[in-house]
Design an enzyme around this catalytic site. Structure first.
Site, mmCIF file in Angstrom:
data_model
loop_
_atom_site.group_PDB
_atom_site.id
_atom_site.type_symbol
_atom_site.label_atom_id
_atom_site.label_comp_id
_atom_site.label_asym_id
_atom_site.label_seq_id
_atom_site.Cartn_x
_atom_site.Cartn_y
_atom_site.Cartn_z
ATOM 1 N N LYS A 75 0.839 -1.202 0.000
ATOM 2 C CA LYS A 75 0.000 0.000 0.000
ATOM 3 C C LYS A 75 0.877 1.256 0.000
ATOM 4 C CE LYS A 75 -3.394 2.858 0.631
ATOM 5 N NZ LYS A 75 -4.170 3.237 -0.559
ATOM 6 N N CYS A 80 -2.564 8.911 -8.379
ATOM 7 C CA CYS A 80 -3.732 8.697 -7.512
ATOM 8 C C CYS A 80 -4.764 9.792 -7.758
ATOM 9 C CB CYS A 80 -3.330 8.697 -6.040
ATOM 10 S SG CYS A 80 -4.773 8.431 -4.984
ATOM 11 N N LYS A 89 4.272 4.568 -11.887
ATOM 12 C CA LYS A 89 2.902 4.092 -12.132
ATOM 13 C C LYS A 89 2.077 5.182 -12.785
ATOM 14 C CE LYS A 89 -0.911 1.794 -9.898
ATOM 15 N NZ LYS A 89 -1.264 1.018 -8.713
ATOM 16 N N ASN A 120 -3.125 3.079 -13.000
ATOM 17 C CA ASN A 120 -3.868 3.409 -11.793
ATOM 18 C C ASN A 120 -5.358 3.483 -12.166
ATOM 19 O OD1 ASN A 120 -4.543 4.368 -9.137
ATOM 20 N ND2 ASN A 120 -2.431 5.070 -8.975
HETATM 21 C C1 LIG Z 1 -8.839 0.320 -2.447
HETATM 22 C C2 LIG Z 1 -7.715 0.648 -3.412
HETATM 23 C C3 LIG Z 1 -6.568 1.286 -2.940
HETATM 24 C C4 LIG Z 1 -5.513 1.596 -3.824
HETATM 25 N N1 LIG Z 1 -4.401 2.190 -3.333
HETATM 26 C C5 LIG Z 1 -3.357 2.460 -4.174
HETATM 27 C C6 LIG Z 1 -2.145 3.020 -3.680
HETATM 28 O O1 LIG Z 1 -1.953 3.242 -2.477
HETATM 29 N N2 LIG Z 1 -1.165 3.315 -4.572
HETATM 30 C C7 LIG Z 1 -1.300 3.053 -5.924
HETATM 31 O O2 LIG Z 1 -0.373 3.335 -6.698
HETATM 32 N N3 LIG Z 1 -2.420 2.484 -6.412
HETATM 33 C C8 LIG Z 1 -3.450 2.182 -5.577
HETATM 34 N N4 LIG Z 1 -4.581 1.591 -6.069
HETATM 35 C C9 LIG Z 1 -4.681 1.284 -7.506
HETATM 36 C C10 LIG Z 1 -4.389 -0.188 -7.799
HETATM 37 O O3 LIG Z 1 -3.073 -0.529 -7.442
HETATM 38 C C11 LIG Z 1 -4.613 -0.493 -9.315
HETATM 39 O O4 LIG Z 1 -3.731 0.296 -10.071
HETATM 40 C C12 LIG Z 1 -6.031 -0.212 -9.721
HETATM 41 O O5 LIG Z 1 -6.914 -0.893 -8.849
HETATM 42 C C13 LIG Z 1 -6.326 -0.590 -11.181
HETATM 43 O O6 LIG Z 1 -6.189 -1.950 -11.406
HETATM 44 P P1 LIG Z 1 -7.463 -2.950 -11.463
HETATM 45 O O7 LIG Z 1 -8.503 -2.280 -12.305
HETATM 46 O O8 LIG Z 1 -6.898 -4.198 -12.052
HETATM 47 O O9 LIG Z 1 -7.918 -3.112 -10.041
HETATM 48 C C14 LIG Z 1 -5.629 1.262 -5.202
HETATM 49 C C15 LIG Z 1 -6.773 0.602 -5.654
HETATM 50 C C16 LIG Z 1 -7.806 0.293 -4.787
HETATM 51 C C17 LIG Z 1 -9.020 -0.432 -5.323
#
Ligand SMILES: Cc1cc2nc3c(=O)[nH]c(=O)nc-3n(C[C@H](O)[C@H](O)[C@H](O)COP(=O)(O)O)c2cc1C
Length: 221
Positions: free
Chosen positions: A48, A133, A169, A196
Site C-alpha cells: 500500500k 492517484c 505508475k 492506476n
Molecule cells: C482500495 C484501493 C486502494 C488503492 N491504493 C493504491 C495506492 O496506495 N497506490 C497506488 O499506486 N495504487 C493504488 N490503487 C490502484 C491499484 O493498485 C490499481 O492500479 C487499480 O486498482 C487498477 O487496477 P485494477 O482495475 O486491475 O484493479 C488502489 C486501488 C484500490 C481499489
C-alpha cells in the site's frame, strides 16, 4: 518450470521469480493476506502507498460498488514509512520475494526524501512511484497528468534512490499515455506500471448526492 521475469532497467534490473504481482492498495502491506496463502509464492508484493508521515485518508464513505467495478477514494491512508519499515517489512518474506514499495508524496523534494529513506533498505527490491492517484488533493494524478511534473518526480526519486529499480505508475486519466511514459523514461525510470484507477463518480439516487464523501474516486477492477 522457470517463470523468472527480468524487467530490464536503464539503471537497475528487477528480477521476479514469476510475473505475479499484487496491485498496490488491494493487498495491504501483504501481512493481512498471510493467513490465506504463501506470500513467498508471489513474484512480488507491491505494498500500500507509503508517505513520509502517517496519513488518515479521506472521509467515509470511501468505497462504493458500481455495476462496472469498484470506486474508491481512500486517500492514501497509511502509517508512514517509518512504521512500515519497523513493524511490517521485517515480517514480510523479503528474502524470498520482491517487496516493492509504492510511494506517495506531495512534491518532488518529498519524493526524493522518501526514496532516499528506502534506498539503503535491503528488504525493498524496488520503488513504484505513484504519480497517478485520483483521490488526493495534493500531488497524485496532478503529477501524472503533466509530463514535466512527472519527469521532475521521477528525477527526484532516481536521485534519492540510485540503487533501486524505479518503476513509475501511470495514470490512465490523460490524453496521451505514451507521452507520459516517454517523459518518465527520459527522466530515468527503469520501468512503468499501468494503470492506476480511472476517475469516476457514482450517484446515490435516493439521496441525490455523490455516493463517495470525496465526490469522485478511482474506478478499478
Ligand atoms: C482500495 C484501493 C486502494 C488503492 N491504493 C493504491 C495506492 O496506495 N497506490 C497506488 O499506486 N495504487 C493504488 N490503487 C490502484 C491499484 O493498485 C490499481 O492500479 C487499480 O486498482 C487498477 O487496477 P485494477 O482495475 O486491475 O484493479 C488502489 C486501488 C484500490 C481499489
Amino acid at each position: 518450470m522457470d517463470l523468472t521475469v527480468t524487467l530490464k532497467g536503464q539503471r537497475r534490473d528487477l528480477t521476479l521469480k514469476n510475473p505475479v504481482l499484487t496491485a498496490s492498495g488491494t493487498f495491504g502491506s501483504g501481512l493481512e493476506f498471510a493467513p490465506y496463502g504463501d506470500l513467498a509464492a508471489l513474484g512480488g508484493i507491491v505494498v500500500k502507498g507509503l508517505s513520509l508521515r502517517p496519513r488518515q485518508g479521506n472521509a467515509q464513505p470511501r468505497i462504493v460498488e458500481t455495476t462496472a467495478g469498484m470506486l474508491n477514494a481512500v486517500g492514501l491512508q497509511n502509517d508512514g514509512v517509518e512504521s512500515f519499515l519497523a513493524f511490517k517489512l521485517p515480517h514480510l518474506p523479503w528474502r524470498e520475494t520482491a517487496i516493492i514499495a509504492n510511494l506517495y508524496a506531495t512534491s518532488p523534494e518529498e519524493f526524493r526524501e522518501l526514496a532516499a529513506r528506502l534506498n539503503s533498505e535491503p528488504g525493498v527490491a524496488a520503488l513504484e512511484v505513484n504519480v497517478s492517484c485520483p483521490n488526493v488533493a495534493a500531488g497524485g494524478a496532478l503529477f501524472g497528468q503533466d509530463p514535466k511534473l512527472a519527469a521532475a518526480v521521477t528525477r527526484a526519486v532516481r536521485e534519492g534512490a540510485p540503487d533501486k529499480h524505479v518503476m513509475v505508475k501511470l495514470s490512465p486519466n490523460v490524453t496521451d499515455i505514451a507521452l507520459m511514459a516517454r517523459s518518465v523514461e527520459d527522466a530515468g525510470a527503469d520501468s512503468i506500471s499501468c494503470i492506476n484507477t480511472l476517475l469516476g463518480m457514482a450517484v446515490d439516487l435516493p439521496r441525490r448526492r455523490p455516493a463517495l464523501a470525496n465526490i469522485v474516486g478511482g474506478l478499478s477492477g
